[in-house]
Design an enzyme around this catalytic site. Structure first.
Site, PDB file in Angstrom:
ATOM      1  N   GLY A 179       0.814  -1.224   0.000  1.00 25.10           N
ATOM      2  CA  GLY A 179       0.000   0.000   0.000  1.00 25.10           C
ATOM      3  C   GLY A 179       0.838   1.261   0.000  1.00 25.10           C
ATOM      4  CG  ASP A 192      17.587  14.603  -3.528  1.00 25.67           C
ATOM      5  OD1 ASP A 192      16.568  14.324  -4.195  1.00 25.67           O
ATOM      6  OD2 ASP A 192      17.608  15.432  -2.600  1.00 25.67           O
ATOM      7  CD  GLU A 228      16.835   4.434  -7.110  1.00 25.19           C
ATOM      8  OE1 GLU A 228      17.205   5.570  -6.787  1.00 25.19           O
ATOM      9  OE2 GLU A 228      17.590   3.479  -7.273  1.00 25.19           O
ATOM     10  N   GLY A 229      11.011   6.184  -7.905  1.00 32.13           N
ATOM     11  CA  GLY A 229      10.079   7.257  -8.249  1.00 32.13           C
ATOM     12  C   GLY A 229       9.682   7.133  -9.708  1.00 32.13           C
TER      13      GLY A 229
HETATM   14  C1  LIG Z   1      11.954  -4.170 -10.899  1.00 33.20           C
HETATM   15  C2  LIG Z   1      11.640  -3.285  -9.765  1.00 33.20           C
HETATM   16  C3  LIG Z   1      12.617  -3.038  -8.791  1.00 33.20           C
HETATM   17  C4  LIG Z   1      12.330  -2.241  -7.688  1.00 33.20           C
HETATM   18  N1  LIG Z   1      13.291  -2.063  -6.707  1.00 33.20           N
HETATM   19  C5  LIG Z   1      12.947  -1.440  -5.551  1.00 33.20           C
HETATM   20  C6  LIG Z   1      13.864  -1.397  -4.435  1.00 33.20           C
HETATM   21  O1  LIG Z   1      15.001  -1.857  -4.512  1.00 33.20           O
HETATM   22  N2  LIG Z   1      13.432  -0.849  -3.262  1.00 33.20           N
HETATM   23  C7  LIG Z   1      12.183  -0.319  -3.125  1.00 33.20           C
HETATM   24  O2  LIG Z   1      11.853   0.154  -2.042  1.00 33.20           O
HETATM   25  N3  LIG Z   1      11.299  -0.302  -4.175  1.00 33.20           N
HETATM   26  C8  LIG Z   1      11.659  -0.864  -5.368  1.00 33.20           C
HETATM   27  N4  LIG Z   1      10.760  -0.904  -6.414  1.00 33.20           N
HETATM   28  C9  LIG Z   1       9.446  -0.315  -6.244  1.00 33.20           C
HETATM   29  C10 LIG Z   1       9.250   0.947  -7.055  1.00 33.20           C
HETATM   30  O3  LIG Z   1      10.034   1.983  -6.539  1.00 33.20           O
HETATM   31  C11 LIG Z   1       7.719   1.246  -7.020  1.00 33.20           C
HETATM   32  O4  LIG Z   1       7.098   0.241  -7.791  1.00 33.20           O
HETATM   33  C12 LIG Z   1       7.413   2.609  -7.554  1.00 33.20           C
HETATM   34  O5  LIG Z   1       7.876   3.601  -6.685  1.00 33.20           O
HETATM   35  C13 LIG Z   1       5.900   2.806  -7.745  1.00 33.20           C
HETATM   36  O6  LIG Z   1       5.206   2.504  -6.580  1.00 33.20           O
HETATM   37  P1  LIG Z   1       3.941   1.498  -6.620  1.00 33.20           P
HETATM   38  O7  LIG Z   1       4.420   0.218  -7.227  1.00 33.20           O
HETATM   39  O8  LIG Z   1       3.318   1.398  -5.288  1.00 33.20           O
HETATM   40  O9  LIG Z   1       2.936   2.166  -7.623  1.00 33.20           O
HETATM   41  P2  LIG Z   1       1.840   3.284  -7.302  1.00 33.20           P
HETATM   42  O10 LIG Z   1       2.396   4.298  -6.377  1.00 33.20           O
HETATM   43  O11 LIG Z   1       0.594   2.604  -6.878  1.00 33.20           O
HETATM   44  O12 LIG Z   1       1.679   3.931  -8.716  1.00 33.20           O
HETATM   45  C14 LIG Z   1       0.889   3.359  -9.762  1.00 33.20           C
HETATM   46  C15 LIG Z   1       0.782   4.388 -10.889  1.00 33.20           C
HETATM   47  O13 LIG Z   1       0.131   5.583 -10.386  1.00 33.20           O
HETATM   48  C16 LIG Z   1       0.969   6.719 -10.613  1.00 33.20           C
HETATM   49  N5  LIG Z   1       0.822   7.659  -9.496  1.00 33.20           N
HETATM   50  C17 LIG Z   1       0.893   7.389  -8.165  1.00 33.20           C
HETATM   51  N6  LIG Z   1       0.738   8.524  -7.440  1.00 33.20           N
HETATM   52  C18 LIG Z   1       0.572   9.531  -8.338  1.00 33.20           C
HETATM   53  C19 LIG Z   1       0.364  10.952  -8.220  1.00 33.20           C
HETATM   54  N7  LIG Z   1       0.314  11.545  -7.035  1.00 33.20           N
HETATM   55  N8  LIG Z   1       0.232  11.663  -9.367  1.00 33.20           N
HETATM   56  C20 LIG Z   1       0.297  11.061 -10.596  1.00 33.20           C
HETATM   57  N9  LIG Z   1       0.469   9.735 -10.773  1.00 33.20           N
HETATM   58  C21 LIG Z   1       0.615   8.981  -9.653  1.00 33.20           C
HETATM   59  C22 LIG Z   1       2.364   6.157 -10.678  1.00 33.20           C
HETATM   60  O14 LIG Z   1       3.242   7.015 -11.380  1.00 33.20           O
HETATM   61  C23 LIG Z   1       2.151   4.840 -11.401  1.00 33.20           C
HETATM   62  O15 LIG Z   1       2.083   5.077 -12.779  1.00 33.20           O
HETATM   63  C24 LIG Z   1      11.047  -1.650  -7.557  1.00 33.20           C
HETATM   64  C25 LIG Z   1      10.077  -1.860  -8.555  1.00 33.20           C
HETATM   65  C26 LIG Z   1      10.360  -2.660  -9.636  1.00 33.20           C
HETATM   66  C27 LIG Z   1       9.301  -2.877 -10.674  1.00 33.20           C
END
Ligand SMILES: Cc1cc2nc3c(=O)[nH]c(=O)nc-3n(C[C@H](O)[C@H](O)[C@H](O)COP(=O)(O)OP(=O)(O)OC[C@H]3O[C@@H](n4cnc5c(N)ncnc54)[C@H](O)[C@@H]3O)c2cc1C
Length: 423
Positions: A146, A274, A400-401
């Site tokens: 979440g 950053d 990373e965002g």
């Molecule tokens: C291969 C892989 C490696 C990763 N490695 C790491 C790691 O090492 N450590 C770690 O902690 N995480 C890691 N991540 C997680 C990654 O950083 C997150 O998947 C990413 O930050 C998006 O978060 P979420 O998956 O919860 O998507 P959500 O936040 O649910 O986003 C879903 C969609 O909604 C959009 N969105 C969300 N909020 C907004 C807003 N306010 N305005 C406009 N659009 C919005 C997003 O841009 C996205 O397109 C990894 C992910 C992948 C796929």
């Protein structure tokens, strides 16, 4: 001071060496590891560890005081170039294979978090291992089911056991890059760690966020699942569960107190990003360059040469496409260079860091897609790596965002809005 566009000599020399590594150890195995997800490129890992140890680099994680080139910086009387060197190294390794680059030993995001949020004693304690005999990896766990983009919603809890002076962590983390190698691949690797972001006081919101170092082998922490992915398949992406995980009191990075209205813990997370976003951008641009160079090679083989210098109306559509892609790639690289130059010169770079990542995410996706399009069946065939680069490139825009979140960071910085005012 004049503006120089040439990379400093130590960077060019390292790039030359890494190009050989990329060609001989990465490209030759790219397809195998793409098709054998969750197998590890041990030869590459061991070679890189030995090479980095021998050259004193030790780790590809961002460092405060250079990346093994301190002597060179003094001799050249130029500002430190640690981040710039790192970006160039990462771009070249990602040109070889971005998934394999992500399993380069040395700490990655985990070490970057310790650098950004740890005290000098913690940096000494947790980062020395990367120069030890065995290759060692570390990882950073922020994302939860979440809480991805909205990092402040994390539900992992850290409670202080005052009597035993230990923190007790409980929670579920997902999508952790190198999580498996940091925690479980003991026989071949050194003892790694993960940095877990947790709340010490959920009522305090962002002010309650802290990062904890959890050593591999700590009871209660385990890899619950490995993801099957579209691209970067050689890089393990783990779900990690933490059940009553006890870590020593001094494993909380930076301050352990919840000062009223202080968001120092959250700022530690943002400082990590950053530092690392321009490096992620560099890795994405390495993939894009690989694809673009491959396209140009194939065009040359087929007698098509780009005629630079002609008026645009005299160029063929493919020539225009290639030139446009080269412009995109070079302009994105300049944004990376600006962001790392600012980091090297200790200037706040949140804006430039996010900008470079947005641009690289876009450029990487567009170039690799266009290359597949222009190559047609050659681009779509698994005989060549173009289709793989297309799949690999997309991650730059996600981890990373995401592109959207980094655009928000950019907008907030330019318009002077806080996170609460613009989200
Ligand atoms: C291969 C892989 C490696 C990763 N490695 C790491 C790691 O090492 N450590 C770690 O902690 N995480 C890691 N991540 C997680 C990654 O950083 C997150 O998947 C990413 O930050 C998006 O978060 P979420 O998956 O919860 O998507 P959500 O936040 O649910 O986003 C879903 C969609 O909604 C959009 N969105 C969300 N909020 C907004 C807003 N306010 N305005 C406009 N659009 C919005 C997003 O841009 C996205 O397109 C990894 C992910 C992948 C796929």
């Amino acid at each position: 001071m004049p503006i120089e566009f040439e990379a400093p000599k130590p960077i060019v020399q390292t790039q030359f060496v890494l190009k050989t590594v990329a060609e001989e150890m990465m490209r030759t195995h790219s397809r195998y590891f793409d098709e054998h997800e969750h197998e590890s490129p041990w030869d590459y890992i061991e070679f890189m560890h030995t090479a980095m140890k021998a050259t004193g680099v030790g780790s590809l994680a961002p460092k405060e005081q250079g990346n093994g080139h301190e002597g060179d910086e003094k001799k050249e009387k130029r500002p430190p170039i640690a981040y710039q060197a790192l970006a160039a190294q990462i771009e070249m390794l990602a040109w070889g294979d971005v998934g394999m680059y992500l399993v380069t030993p040395g700490g990655g995001l985990g070490a970057a978090a310790v650098q950004a949020a740890g005290t000098p004693e913690q940096k000494a304690k947790f980062l020395a291992r990367f120069g030890d005999d065995k290759p060692t990896l570390a990882a950073m766990c922020m994302t939860e089911a979440g809480a991805g983009s909205d990092t402040a919603s994390i539900r992992t809890r850290a409670v202080l056991d005052e009597k035993n002076k230990e923190w007790i962590l409980n929670g579920e983390k997902i999508f952790v890059t190198a999580g498996d190698k940091a925690l479980t691949e003991y026989e071949k690797l050194g003892r790694g760690f993960i940095v877990v972001w947790a709340s010490i006081d959920p009522s305090a919101g962002r002010a309650g966020m802290r990062a904890f170092v959890v050593e591999a082998g700590t009871p209660g922490v385990k890899v619950a699942k490995l993801e099957h992915k579209m691209g970067i398949r050689v890089s393990d992406t783990a779900a990690i569960s933490l059940v009553d995980v006890r870590v020593p009191y001094d494993h909380v990075l930076g301050s352990s107190t919840v000062e009223e209205k202080s968001t120092s813990g959250f700022k530690g997370a943002m400082a990590t990003f950053d530092a690392t976003r321009p490096l992620v951008a560099a890795s994405g641009l390495g993939v894009a360059r690989a694809a673009l160079e491959f396209l140009k090679e194939k065009l040359t083989e087929n007698g098509v040469q780009v005629r630079y210098g002609l008026p645009r109306q005299k160029l063929t559509s493919i020539e225009k496409d290639v030139i446009d892609m080269e412009i995109m790639l070079k302009s994105a690289w300049l944004m990376v260079i600006k962001a790392v130059w600012m980091a090297d010169n200790k200037k706040p770079n949140a804006l430039e860091s996010s900008m470079s990542k947005v641009k690289a995410g876009d450029v990487g996706t567009k170039i690799t897609q266009k290359v597949v399009e222009i190559l047609g069946p050659l681009g779509y065939s698994r005989e060549f790596l173009a289709e793989k680069w297309f799949r690999d490139a997309k991650i730059t825009d996600i981890y990373e965002g995401t592109g959207q979140i980094n655009r928000l960071v950019v907008a907030r910085q330019i318009l002077g809005y806080s996170g609460k005012e613009l989200r």
